[in-house]
Design a protein around this motif. Structure first.
Motif, PDB file in Angstrom:
ATOM      1  N   GLY A   1       0.843  -1.199   0.000  1.00  0.00           N
ATOM      2  CA  GLY A   1       0.000   0.000   0.000  1.00  0.00           C
ATOM      3  C   GLY A   1       0.874   1.243   0.000  1.00  0.00           C
ATOM      4  O   GLY A   1       2.074   1.149   0.314  1.00  0.00           O
ATOM      5  N   VAL A   2       0.309   2.385  -0.344  1.00  0.00           N
ATOM      6  CA  VAL A   2       1.138   3.596  -0.376  1.00  0.00           C
ATOM      7  C   VAL A   2       1.434   4.067   1.053  1.00  0.00           C
ATOM      8  O   VAL A   2       0.776   3.631   2.007  1.00  0.00           O
ATOM      9  CB  VAL A   2       0.505   4.753  -1.209  1.00  0.00           C
ATOM     10  N   ASN A   3       2.423   4.950   1.156  1.00  0.00           N
ATOM     11  CA  ASN A   3       2.845   5.363   2.491  1.00  0.00           C
ATOM     12  C   ASN A   3       1.741   6.127   3.218  1.00  0.00           C
ATOM     13  O   ASN A   3       0.976   6.873   2.603  1.00  0.00           O
ATOM     14  CB  ASN A   3       4.103   6.220   2.421  1.00  0.00           C
TER      15      ASN A   3
ATOM     16  N   GLY B   1       1.050  -4.750  12.564  1.00  0.00           N
ATOM     17  CA  GLY B   1       1.109  -4.903  14.023  1.00  0.00           C
ATOM     18  C   GLY B   1      -0.222  -5.382  14.598  1.00  0.00           C
ATOM     19  O   GLY B   1      -0.278  -6.308  15.408  1.00  0.00           O
ATOM     20  N   LYS B   2      -1.305  -4.767  14.131  1.00  0.00           N
ATOM     21  CA  LYS B   2      -2.632  -5.143  14.643  1.00  0.00           C
ATOM     22  C   LYS B   2      -3.009  -6.558  14.194  1.00  0.00           C
ATOM     23  O   LYS B   2      -3.621  -7.314  14.942  1.00  0.00           O
ATOM     24  CB  LYS B   2      -3.692  -4.169  14.122  1.00  0.00           C
ATOM     25  N   LEU B   3      -2.622  -6.890  12.955  1.00  0.00           N
ATOM     26  CA  LEU B   3      -2.950  -8.225  12.432  1.00  0.00           C
ATOM     27  C   LEU B   3      -2.196  -9.296  13.222  1.00  0.00           C
ATOM     28  O   LEU B   3      -2.742 -10.364  13.515  1.00  0.00           O
ATOM     29  CB  LEU B   3      -2.616  -8.295  10.928  1.00  0.00           C
TER      30      LEU B   3
ATOM     31  N   PHE C   1      12.764   1.641   3.507  1.00  0.00           N
ATOM     32  CA  PHE C   1      12.864   3.004   2.982  1.00  0.00           C
ATOM     33  C   PHE C   1      12.694   4.020   4.117  1.00  0.00           C
ATOM     34  O   PHE C   1      13.426   4.993   4.215  1.00  0.00           O
ATOM     35  CB  PHE C   1      11.792   3.235   1.904  1.00  0.00           C
ATOM     36  N   ARG C   2      11.715   3.756   4.975  1.00  0.00           N
ATOM     37  CA  ARG C   2      11.496   4.653   6.111  1.00  0.00           C
ATOM     38  C   ARG C   2      12.244   4.082   7.317  1.00  0.00           C
ATOM     39  O   ARG C   2      11.947   2.972   7.771  1.00  0.00           O
ATOM     40  CB  ARG C   2       9.998   4.756   6.422  1.00  0.00           C
ATOM     41  N   ALA C   3      13.212   4.879   7.783  1.00  0.00           N
ATOM     42  CA  ALA C   3      14.133   4.386   8.807  1.00  0.00           C
ATOM     43  C   ALA C   3      13.413   3.841  10.048  1.00  0.00           C
ATOM     44  O   ALA C   3      13.777   2.803  10.578  1.00  0.00           O
ATOM     45  CB  ALA C   3      15.101   5.488   9.194  1.00  0.00           C
TER      46      ALA C   3
ATOM     47  N   ALA D   1       7.578  -1.211   1.881  1.00  0.00           N
ATOM     48  CA  ALA D   1       7.625   0.255   1.793  1.00  0.00           C
ATOM     49  C   ALA D   1       6.462   0.758   0.953  1.00  0.00           C
ATOM     50  O   ALA D   1       5.995   0.073   0.042  1.00  0.00           O
ATOM     51  CB  ALA D   1       8.938   0.685   1.164  1.00  0.00           C
ATOM     52  N   GLY D   2       6.009   1.971   1.269  1.00  0.00           N
ATOM     53  CA  GLY D   2       4.896   2.526   0.512  1.00  0.00           C
ATOM     54  C   GLY D   2       5.344   3.716  -0.308  1.00  0.00           C
ATOM     55  O   GLY D   2       4.561   4.337  -1.026  1.00  0.00           O
ATOM     56  N   ARG D   3       6.620   4.049  -0.176  1.00  0.00           N
ATOM     57  CA  ARG D   3       7.086   5.245  -0.889  1.00  0.00           C
ATOM     58  C   ARG D   3       8.460   4.959  -1.461  1.00  0.00           C
ATOM     59  O   ARG D   3       9.317   4.392  -0.798  1.00  0.00           O
ATOM     60  CB  ARG D   3       7.184   6.411   0.092  1.00  0.00           C
ATOM     61  N   LEU D   4       8.628   5.339  -2.687  1.00  0.00           N
ATOM     62  CA  LEU D   4       9.963   5.287  -3.286  1.00  0.00           C
ATOM     63  C   LEU D   4      10.103   6.565  -4.092  1.00  0.00           C
ATOM     64  O   LEU D   4       9.226   7.425  -4.072  1.00  0.00           O
ATOM     65  CB  LEU D   4      10.101   4.058  -4.174  1.00  0.00           C
TER      66      LEU D   4
ATOM     67  N   LEU E   1      -9.223  -1.963   4.700  1.00  0.00           N
ATOM     68  CA  LEU E   1      -9.680  -0.584   4.601  1.00  0.00           C
ATOM     69  C   LEU E   1      -9.406   0.089   5.944  1.00  0.00           C
ATOM     70  O   LEU E   1     -10.115  -0.149   6.925  1.00  0.00           O
ATOM     71  CB  LEU E   1     -11.173  -0.599   4.271  1.00  0.00           C
ATOM     72  N   SER E   2      -8.322   0.884   5.973  1.00  0.00           N
ATOM     73  CA  SER E   2      -7.953   1.518   7.246  1.00  0.00           C
ATOM     74  C   SER E   2      -8.697   2.837   7.424  1.00  0.00           C
ATOM     75  O   SER E   2      -9.242   3.388   6.452  1.00  0.00           O
ATOM     76  CB  SER E   2      -6.440   1.763   7.279  1.00  0.00           C
ATOM     77  N   LYS E   3      -8.732   3.292   8.642  1.00  0.00           N
ATOM     78  CA  LYS E   3      -9.281   4.610   9.007  1.00  0.00           C
ATOM     79  C   LYS E   3     -10.762   4.764   8.650  1.00  0.00           C
ATOM     80  O   LYS E   3     -11.209   5.869   8.343  1.00  0.00           O
ATOM     81  CB  LYS E   3      -8.440   5.730   8.387  1.00  0.00           C
ATOM     82  N   LEU E   4     -11.484   3.681   8.686  1.00  0.00           N
ATOM     83  CA  LEU E   4     -12.918   3.752   8.405  1.00  0.00           C
ATOM     84  C   LEU E   4     -13.635   4.526   9.512  1.00  0.00           C
ATOM     85  O   LEU E   4     -14.771   4.974   9.337  1.00  0.00           O
ATOM     86  CB  LEU E   4     -13.486   2.325   8.289  1.00  0.00           C
TER      87      LEU E   4
ATOM     88  N   LEU F   1     -10.465   0.627  12.486  1.00  0.00           N
ATOM     89  CA  LEU F   1     -11.471   1.503  13.096  1.00  0.00           C
ATOM     90  C   LEU F   1     -10.896   2.326  14.228  1.00  0.00           C
ATOM     91  O   LEU F   1     -11.598   2.658  15.183  1.00  0.00           O
ATOM     92  CB  LEU F   1     -12.647   0.655  13.588  1.00  0.00           C
ATOM     93  N   GLY F   2      -9.598   2.627  14.147  1.00  0.00           N
ATOM     94  CA  GLY F   2      -9.000   3.452  15.191  1.00  0.00           C
ATOM     95  C   GLY F   2      -7.522   3.173  15.310  1.00  0.00           C
ATOM     96  O   GLY F   2      -6.985   2.270  14.644  1.00  0.00           O
ATOM     97  N   GLU F   3      -6.869   3.950  16.162  1.00  0.00           N
ATOM     98  CA  GLU F   3      -5.413   3.808  16.308  1.00  0.00           C
ATOM     99  C   GLU F   3      -5.015   2.855  17.423  1.00  0.00           C
ATOM    100  O   GLU F   3      -3.842   2.584  17.622  1.00  0.00           O
ATOM    101  CB  GLU F   3      -4.794   5.192  16.536  1.00  0.00           C
TER     102      GLU F   3
HETATM  103  N1  LIG Z   1      -7.899   6.628  12.943  1.00  0.00           N
HETATM  104  C1  LIG Z   1      -7.160   5.644  12.439  1.00  0.00           C
HETATM  105  N2  LIG Z   1      -5.830   5.822  12.254  1.00  0.00           N
HETATM  106  C2  LIG Z   1      -5.111   4.794  11.735  1.00  0.00           C
HETATM  107  C3  LIG Z   1      -5.715   3.562  11.390  1.00  0.00           C
HETATM  108  N3  LIG Z   1      -4.735   2.756  10.884  1.00  0.00           N
HETATM  109  C4  LIG Z   1      -3.578   3.456  10.924  1.00  0.00           C
HETATM  110  N4  LIG Z   1      -3.784   4.693  11.433  1.00  0.00           N
HETATM  111  C5  LIG Z   1      -2.804   5.749  11.621  1.00  0.00           C
HETATM  112  O1  LIG Z   1      -2.234   6.109  10.371  1.00  0.00           O
HETATM  113  C6  LIG Z   1      -0.910   6.595  10.555  1.00  0.00           C
HETATM  114  C7  LIG Z   1       0.038   5.955   9.541  1.00  0.00           C
HETATM  115  O2  LIG Z   1       0.180   4.598   9.845  1.00  0.00           O
HETATM  116  P1  LIG Z   1       1.476   3.731   9.429  1.00  0.00           P
HETATM  117  O3  LIG Z   1       1.169   2.334   9.811  1.00  0.00           O
HETATM  118  O4  LIG Z   1       2.729   4.332   9.931  1.00  0.00           O
HETATM  119  O5  LIG Z   1       1.454   3.904   7.848  1.00  0.00           O
HETATM  120  P2  LIG Z   1       2.363   3.187   6.747  1.00  0.00           P
HETATM  121  O6  LIG Z   1       1.469   2.882   5.615  1.00  0.00           O
HETATM  122  O7  LIG Z   1       3.103   2.046   7.320  1.00  0.00           O
HETATM  123  O8  LIG Z   1       3.366   4.343   6.351  1.00  0.00           O
HETATM  124  P3  LIG Z   1       4.811   4.201   5.637  1.00  0.00           P
HETATM  125  O9  LIG Z   1       5.640   3.327   6.516  1.00  0.00           O
HETATM  126  O10 LIG Z   1       5.304   5.606   5.573  1.00  0.00           O
HETATM  127  O11 LIG Z   1       4.592   3.588   4.311  1.00  0.00           O
HETATM  128  C8  LIG Z   1      -0.555   6.287  11.993  1.00  0.00           C
HETATM  129  O12 LIG Z   1      -0.675   7.474  12.749  1.00  0.00           O
HETATM  130  C9  LIG Z   1      -1.617   5.289  12.428  1.00  0.00           C
HETATM  131  O13 LIG Z   1      -1.888   5.338  13.807  1.00  0.00           O
HETATM  132  C10 LIG Z   1      -7.137   3.416  11.599  1.00  0.00           C
HETATM  133  O14 LIG Z   1      -7.759   2.397  11.310  1.00  0.00           O
HETATM  134  N5  LIG Z   1      -7.801   4.492  12.128  1.00  0.00           N
END
Ligand SMILES: Nc1nc2c(ncn2[C@@H]2O[C@H](COP(=O)(O)OP(=O)(O)OP(=O)(O)O)[C@@H](O)[C@H]2O)c(=O)[nH]1
Length: 406
Positions: free
Chosen positions: A213-215, A224-226, A245-247, A298-301, A357-360, A385-387
């Protein structure tokens, strides 16, 4: 003469008596001195504050001889020392968190869908149940559905079937309309799709899940949640930090793993070859006979082509050892149609088998679930559905539609 002799004799007797008395006195005095000298040697330890009892126990042989005894029994000293390393291991065990079971999570988290709920469900119900729906009202219904990211095609289908039912059956009381809406929405969400996640050993190797997925969409968080969801299901999990890519991504992932006792394979070097890390993770998973290996990518290059090439390479390198059983594409629900574009690009590079589907929780556009499934032809398997650590739910179509319409 005689009286003189008598006086002399008396004098001698008196002087003799005096001398004798003096000698006696001198003898008695010297005995007292001896006692006085001896007393300090014995009495020295009886200094105030130290009870005699203690003196008796401490200095005598017992205390002194006990060390040699310990030393004697120190032959088996390693045995005495052995239990000591155990305690550090024990405190660590309770340090692992016990993740909450994923079953029924969507129901528990349904309040988080409240925003989708008000946009889609309540808005529609208000329109549909007011009776005597004219063209204008149906257009409003359409607008509401499109605003929820359901997509034009699905919206048209839904409105057509609702119109048909209203005209055939005539009723527009709220309970009846609610029932229709549920049925039609559920049909759009395709409840028959297989939404299981490959997480059990396949023959003599672990299941392999690649997360793409994209960054910023929430990939690392999702991995982590899975891991927690699978640990709650008693799966033996291993993580691979192929987002080089992301340290900070590897640290972030390892922290998620550490919390539930799941190991992470990572590179010590920033910018290491992600395919090599993925390879090592799968290798370790095979050697350690875990149930499932989950690989974060990585989600960004520097550009999109570079990213897709890299993903293709990660996939090919993993496949030298094992099939990839699941490719989960993480899409940010708040990005709507943009997410659909990303989905297309990714599905060209890797064979996506499921959508997360994140951040629903952060969008009123719950219709994206339908749109993304239709566009990609793959099921939404998980929703974020949340952080919080346990805010990832297996997608359950019935619970989702209930949350929208009830
Ligand atoms: N509200 C909400 N925030 C979320 C959810 N899933 C992830 N986030 C937030 O989205 C932000 C980015 O999450 P990351 O897991 O670092 O994203 P990534 O896709 O790995 O990013 P890169 O490593 O840069 O590619 C974090 O602040 C998470 O807490 C969600 O289901 N709901």
């Amino acid at each position: 003469m005689e009286p003189v002799l008598l006086f002399i004799l008396i004098g001698v007797v008196i002087v003799g008596g005096i001398i004798g008395l003096g000698v006696n006195l001198l003898r008695g005095g010297s005995r007292t001195n001896t006692l006085e000298r001896e007393a300090p040697t014995v009495g020295a330890p009886t200094r105030p504050g130290l009870p005699a009892d203690d003196l008796d126990r401490e200095p005598p042989g017992e205390a002194v001889t006990s060390p040699p005894e310990t030393t004697a029994t120190t032959a088996p000293e390693p045995e005495v020392v052995e239990p000591e390393p155990a305690p550090p291991a024990e405190p660590e065990a309770p340090a692992f968190e016990k993740p909450e079971s994923a079953r029924g999570r969507l129901q528990r988290l349904r309040a988080r869908l409240a925003r989708s709920n008000s946009a889609l469900g309540k808005g529609l119900l208000a329109l549909l149940s007011r009776g005597g729906l004219d063209e204008e009202a149906w257009e409003e219904v359409e607008d509401t559905l499109i605003a929820s990211d359901l997509g034009v095609e699905a919206t048209t289908e839904l409105v057509d079937s609702l119109r048909r039912r209203v005209s055939v059956e005539g009723a527009t009381d709220e309970a009846t309309v609610r029932g229709w809406l549920k049925e039609e929405l559920l049909a759009l969400v395709q409840p028959g799709l297989d939404r299981r996640i490959a997480s059990s050993r396949v023959g003599d190797r672990p299941a392999v899940i690649l997360v793409v997925g994209v960054n910023g969409t929430g990939k690392t968080t999702t991995v982590g949640k899975l891991a927690r969801v699978l640990v709650a299901e008693d799966r033996d999990v291993l993580l691979g930090a192929a987002d080089t890519f992301r340290a900070a991504a590897a640290d972030q992932l390892a922290t998620w793993g550490d919390r539930v006792g799941v190991p992470t394979v990572r590179s010590d070097r920033d910018g290491a070859d992600p395919a090599a890390v993925a390879f090592d993770a799968v290798k370790a998973g095979i050697e350690e006979e875990v149930d499932v290996v989950i690989i974060d990518t990585a989600g960004r290059l520097h550009n999109k082509v570079g990213l897709m090439d890299e993903l293709g390479k990660v996939k090919r390198v993993i496949e030298k050892q094992s099939e990839i059983d699941e490719v989960l594409l993480v899409l940010d629900a708040t990005t709507g149609q943009n997410g659909l574009q990303q989905a297309k690009v990714f599905s060209e590079a890797v064979n996506v088998t499921g959508i997360v589907l994140s951040k629903l929780d952060g969008t009123a556009k719950g219709g994206i679930v339908v749109a993304v499934q239709r566009q990609l032809g793959v099921p939404v398997k998980l929703v974020g559905l949340g952080e919080g650590p346990d805010d990832l739910a297996p997608f359950d179509p019935e619970a989702f539609v209930d949350a929208i319409v009830d």
